[in-house]
Write an enzyme that holds these catalytic residues in place. Structure first.
Site, PDB file in Angstrom:
ATOM      1  N   GLU A 101       5.768  -7.932 -12.245  1.00 25.75           N
ATOM      2  CA  GLU A 101       4.323  -7.897 -11.999  1.00 25.75           C
ATOM      3  C   GLU A 101       4.051  -7.247 -10.654  1.00 25.75           C
ATOM      4  OE1 GLU A 101       2.152 -11.600 -12.992  1.00 25.75           O
ATOM      5  OE2 GLU A 101       1.104 -11.340 -11.079  1.00 25.75           O
ATOM      6  N   ASP A 103       0.837  -6.755  -8.119  1.00 25.32           N
ATOM      7  CA  ASP A 103      -0.509  -7.326  -7.933  1.00 25.32           C
ATOM      8  C   ASP A 103      -1.304  -6.733  -6.788  1.00 25.32           C
ATOM      9  OD1 ASP A 103       0.037  -9.373  -9.774  1.00 25.32           O
ATOM     10  OD2 ASP A 103       0.751 -10.735  -8.219  1.00 25.32           O
ATOM     11  N   GLU A 105      -4.649  -8.448  -5.201  1.00 30.78           N
ATOM     12  CA  GLU A 105      -5.581  -9.569  -5.309  1.00 30.78           C
ATOM     13  C   GLU A 105      -6.547  -9.504  -4.137  1.00 30.78           C
ATOM     14  OE1 GLU A 105      -3.670 -13.284  -7.534  1.00 30.78           O
ATOM     15  OE2 GLU A 105      -2.608 -12.811  -5.687  1.00 30.78           O
ATOM     16  N   THR A 119      -1.086  -8.116  -1.732  1.00 29.57           N
ATOM     17  CA  THR A 119      -0.241  -7.488  -2.754  1.00 29.57           C
ATOM     18  C   THR A 119       1.000  -8.346  -2.951  1.00 29.57           C
ATOM     19  OG1 THR A 119       0.868  -6.107  -1.104  1.00 29.57           O
ATOM     20  CG2 THR A 119      -1.023  -5.147  -2.265  1.00 29.57           C
TER      21      THR A 119
END
Ligand SMILES: *[C@@H]1O[C@H](CO)[C@@H](O)[C@H](O)[C@H]1NC(C)=O
Ligand SMILES: *[C@@H]1O[C@H](CO)[C@@H](O)[C@H](O)[C@H]1NC(C)=O
Length: 269
Positions: A101, A103, A105, A119
């Protein structure tokens, strides 16, 4: 990430997309709603998408296709005004307990206080690689481009063409690297006020709801060229500028959490 569950249930078929260049695909053909259809709006013939959070629900969407490597970009305009306690996540993810994953956010804040961009990189089911920065602009007044360049050699997190993070393939050092599992593209907005703003001290003020994040100009992922060097000298100095002026947290420097820094911390640019 709490929202993986939602998307995980709904992403049934793993269809590996042919990676080809298209510009500004209609969002309603590329994505489907994963959470709360009545809180998701497609506008301008599918060229723009709005996710809403209110006291009833958050909302989310996911790509129909999955990708193994690529250069992905989305323009996002974050929740304007008082967004304290809200989290808007834009991420790539595979499925299952060994998921990979990547990310972005965005942790909202009170009006006038800075949003945090966090991140994270998960590889083979393990994350705990947070970095946090403030942005050099207000992400809620205009659309800005958030992108990931992902290939066999490195992952770059980009904000408007500025690299904000590099994660190298450090398999040789025993660091797992996302390179086998195709990932879908996801986004969601949700109530994160137990942790997001000033560590959870500032709660959502529901009198400012609905909270709306807007999306447009998704670039269908293109093959990401894989040179050995992730950054040109000019990009490297931009990354240094971000780290020096805007970085407020880096797991690599968190001695309490990691008395011995994880091995990738020695070699990530
Ligand atoms: C949710 O918000 C609506 C609109 O502001 C309000 O009328 C309603 O009372 C709220 N519901 C709850 C459970 O707080
Ligand atoms: C919110 O603003 C406060 C005060 O400037 C700051 O300490 C914090 O890092 C900001 N961002 C978040 C998400 O808490």
């Amino acid at each position: 990430m709490g929202f993986f569950l939602y998307s995980g249930i709904l992403l049934v078929t793993a269809c590996l997309a042919t990676v080809e260049a298209t510009v500004g695909s209609a969002l309603d053909t590329e994505f489907y709603v994963t959470w709360a259809a009545d809180h998701v709006k497609f506008l301008n013939s599918g060229q723009e998408l709005h996710l809403t959070l209110d006291n009833v629900s958050g909302s989310g969407f996911a790509s129909k296709n999955k990708y193994l490597f690529g250069n992905m970009n989305m323009q996002i305009k974050l929740v304007p005004g008082d967004s304290a306690g809200t989290v808007t996540a834009f991420y790539l993810s595979s499925q299952g307990s060994n998921r990979d994953e990547l990310d972005f956010e965005f942790l909202g804040n009170k009006s006038g206080d800075p949003t945090i961009l966090q991140t994270n990189v998960y590889a083979n089911g393990k994350g705990d690689r947070e970095q946090r920065i403030y942005l050099w602009f207000d992400p809620a007044t205009e659309f800005h481009t958030y992108g990931v360049i992902w290939n066999a050699a490195y992952i770059l997190f980009m904000v408007d063409e500025v690299p904000v993070r590099v994660f190298m393939n450090n398999k040789a050092l025993g660091v797992p690297y996302p390179e086998k599992q195709a990932m879908g593209i996801f986004s969601s907005i949700w109530n994160g006020d137990s942790w997001a703003t000033q560590g959870g001290l500032v709660k959502i003020d529901w009198s400012y709801a609905p909270f709306v994040a807007a999306y447009r100009n998704f670039q269908t992922p293109q093959t990401a060229a894989s040179s050995r060097e992730p950054l040109t000298p000019a990009q490297k100095s931009k990354l240094d500028w971000v780290k020096k002026s805007y970085m407020i947290y880096d797991y690599c420097g968190d001695k309490q959490r990691y008395p011995v820094p994880p091995p990738e911390c020695q070699t990530n640019v």
